[in-house]
Design a protein around this motif. Sequence first.
Motif, PDB file in Angstrom:
ATOM      1  N   TYR A 167      38.038  55.836 -12.568  1.00 49.39           N
ATOM      2  CA  TYR A 167      36.726  56.045 -13.199  1.00 49.39           C
ATOM      3  C   TYR A 167      36.496  57.500 -13.602  1.00 49.39           C
ATOM      4  O   TYR A 167      35.515  57.816 -14.255  1.00 49.39           O
ATOM      5  CB  TYR A 167      35.595  55.647 -12.218  1.00 49.39           C
ATOM      6  N   PRO A 269      34.253  61.788   0.377  1.00 55.41           N
ATOM      7  CA  PRO A 269      33.884  60.652  -0.473  1.00 55.41           C
ATOM      8  C   PRO A 269      34.704  59.401  -0.154  1.00 55.41           C
ATOM      9  O   PRO A 269      35.892  59.496   0.147  1.00 55.41           O
ATOM     10  CB  PRO A 269      34.210  61.155  -1.884  1.00 55.41           C
ATOM     11  N   GLN A 271      33.507  56.165  -1.927  1.00 57.05           N
ATOM     12  CA  GLN A 271      33.216  55.443  -3.190  1.00 57.05           C
ATOM     13  C   GLN A 271      32.865  53.985  -3.008  1.00 57.05           C
ATOM     14  O   GLN A 271      31.941  53.495  -3.651  1.00 57.05           O
ATOM     15  CB  GLN A 271      34.365  55.551  -4.209  1.00 57.05           C
ATOM     16  N   ASP A 309      30.466  60.237  -0.938  1.00 56.54           N
ATOM     17  CA  ASP A 309      30.046  59.863  -2.296  1.00 56.54           C
ATOM     18  C   ASP A 309      30.290  58.371  -2.476  1.00 56.54           C
ATOM     19  O   ASP A 309      31.287  57.845  -1.952  1.00 56.54           O
ATOM     20  CB  ASP A 309      30.901  60.570  -3.364  1.00 56.54           C
ATOM     21  N   PHE A 310      29.409  57.733  -3.234  1.00 54.31           N
ATOM     22  CA  PHE A 310      29.526  56.290  -3.498  1.00 54.31           C
ATOM     23  C   PHE A 310      29.304  55.999  -4.966  1.00 54.31           C
ATOM     24  O   PHE A 310      28.496  56.656  -5.610  1.00 54.31           O
ATOM     25  CB  PHE A 310      28.461  55.514  -2.703  1.00 54.31           C
ATOM     26  N   PHE A 340      25.931  57.001  -6.864  1.00 59.09           N
ATOM     27  CA  PHE A 340      25.826  56.986  -8.319  1.00 59.09           C
ATOM     28  C   PHE A 340      26.077  55.596  -8.864  1.00 59.09           C
ATOM     29  O   PHE A 340      26.835  54.829  -8.282  1.00 59.09           O
ATOM     30  CB  PHE A 340      26.890  57.916  -8.925  1.00 59.09           C
TER      31      PHE A 340
HETATM   32  N1  5AD Z   1      30.704  57.131 -12.665  1.00 59.26           N
HETATM   33  C1  5AD Z   1      29.916  57.310 -11.583  1.00 59.26           C
HETATM   34  N2  5AD Z   1      30.173  58.219 -10.625  1.00 59.26           N
HETATM   35  C2  5AD Z   1      31.278  58.970 -10.763  1.00 59.26           C
HETATM   36  N3  5AD Z   1      31.799  59.941  -9.985  1.00 59.26           N
HETATM   37  C3  5AD Z   1      32.926  60.397 -10.577  1.00 59.26           C
HETATM   38  N4  5AD Z   1      33.145  59.743 -11.714  1.00 59.26           N
HETATM   39  C4  5AD Z   1      32.137  58.847 -11.858  1.00 59.26           C
HETATM   40  C5  5AD Z   1      31.824  57.864 -12.829  1.00 59.26           C
HETATM   41  N5  5AD Z   1      32.594  57.664 -13.893  1.00 59.26           N
HETATM   42  C6  5AD Z   1      31.215  60.339  -8.719  1.00 59.26           C
HETATM   43  C7  5AD Z   1      32.163  60.065  -7.546  1.00 59.26           C
HETATM   44  C8  5AD Z   1      32.651  61.437  -7.193  1.00 59.26           C
HETATM   45  C9  5AD Z   1      31.451  62.275  -7.551  1.00 59.26           C
HETATM   46  C10 5AD Z   1      31.715  63.730  -7.711  1.00 59.26           C
HETATM   47  O1  5AD Z   1      30.976  61.726  -8.742  1.00 59.26           O
HETATM   48  O2  5AD Z   1      31.409  59.517  -6.485  1.00 59.26           O
HETATM   49  O3  5AD Z   1      33.031  61.561  -5.830  1.00 59.26           O
END
Ligand code: 5AD
Length: 442
Positions: A167, A269, A271, A309-310, A340
């Motif tokens: 992602y 993190p 996720q 982080d999620f 997020f």
């Molecule tokens: N969409 C949503 N969240 C993201 N992160 C990184 N890329 C994306 C994405 N495409 C979040 C992850 C990472 C944090 C820095 O940002 O949770 O750990």
Amino acid sequence: MQNTIPPKTYRVKSFGCQMNVYDGERMAELLAEKGITPAPEGKEADLVVLNTCHIREKAAEKVYSDIGRLVKAGREAGKEPLIAVAGCVAQAEGEEIMARAPAVSMVVGPQAYHRLPDMLDRAVAGERATDTDMPPIAKFDALPARRKIGPAAFLTIQEGCDKFCTYCVVPYTRGAEISRPYKDLVTEAHKLVEAGAKEITLLGQNVNAWTGEDDKGRAQGLAGLIRALAQVDGLARIRYTTSHPADMDDAMIAAHGEVDKLMPYLHLPVQSGNDRVLKAMNRSHTADSYLRLLERFRTARPDIALSGDFIVGFPGETEAEFEDTLRLVDTVGYAQAYSFKYSPRPGTPAATMDGQIAKDVMDDRLQRLQAALNRDQLAFNNASVGQRCTVLVERTGKHAGQWLGKSPWLQSVWFEGKAAIGDLVEVELVEAGPNSLAGRLI
Ligand code: 5AD
Ligand code: SF4
């Protein structure tokens, strides 16, 4: 473009991660070296650096609307500001920015901003310039010495990422993992302390991938670097962010148990709490291996505060898979966390995966996840009440006689009494809220 008068004032606007905050400070230092001063609060600057983030949402659109706003505000103030776009959007979309936004005269990527002063001279001479080169490490050698800084400083030790989570844009915008040399980091840490720092946060997209050689030529990892920095007189606290579970090693766990200056806080993190989703994300760990790793940190340092982080709504994530994430949250009991909604990033594998999740489903999941995380954060803060700890005073509070600082567990703590910015004071934590605690000076 025409010749312009050299700018007298600047403003650097940084978005996104702490790495951007650090880069923003360093760009400000470069401009200060040229005799340009920060624009006073509420006044339009002659030169604006938009230090952008590309990680989520409509990053590029935001940049164009910021540029539009700057041009309009400049016109109203009777000036035409010089605009530089820096950071990860600059890296990813430099050419488009130049083509679409004639008001921008400089586009500079995260590995090239040491050349900003040169580009500025050219911009003043009426030239537009883009620099999104990725020279390994050259930037740091070209940056000026650190000026006076606050008690809590950042130090970039590593940049880039080789993990390629499906992602994430970081491996494309920040490039491959590179580590700054050990010697340079020890020197910069000394300089930061001389400039007033009591706490240093080591920064990198994946700091525990840092490798180097110490002054005796021995290979060192992050734990070795931390132990070396712990020898710096006058430095009281060391933190680091952010890490990947796959690069955590025994040495880091031991360091948390043994190095007093290393603060009891771990941002790791995860996720997702579901193994199928983790695999589709290319995370190279499972929910269970992550939990076992945290347990080992807790054994080494029982009071360690955990953060993560999620992402909710990764393509194909089912309700049951999302509930695995809620279960993992319940198991860990985070002190603090970031969550997020999945945002498709152009050029990443996940952006074209089947099963993109509808916005209302993502909204619902994010809300439920955040409710759980907020509950745990408040519980963690409540459990701190009655404890004594040191607080590093970082600024004055809202009211006269109030001070604001951080506990070892990175909680914001405010208190009243005799203190000064940069002091390490002993307080008893007497009252907890969701985002801060009240302390009483001992
Ligand atoms: N969409 C949503 N969240 C993201 N992160 C990184 N890329 C994306 C994405 N495409 C979040 C992850 C990472 C944090 C820095 O940002 O949770 O750990
Ligand atoms: Fe992105 Fe994954 Fe690297 Fe973190 S580890 S910067 S989420 S690719």
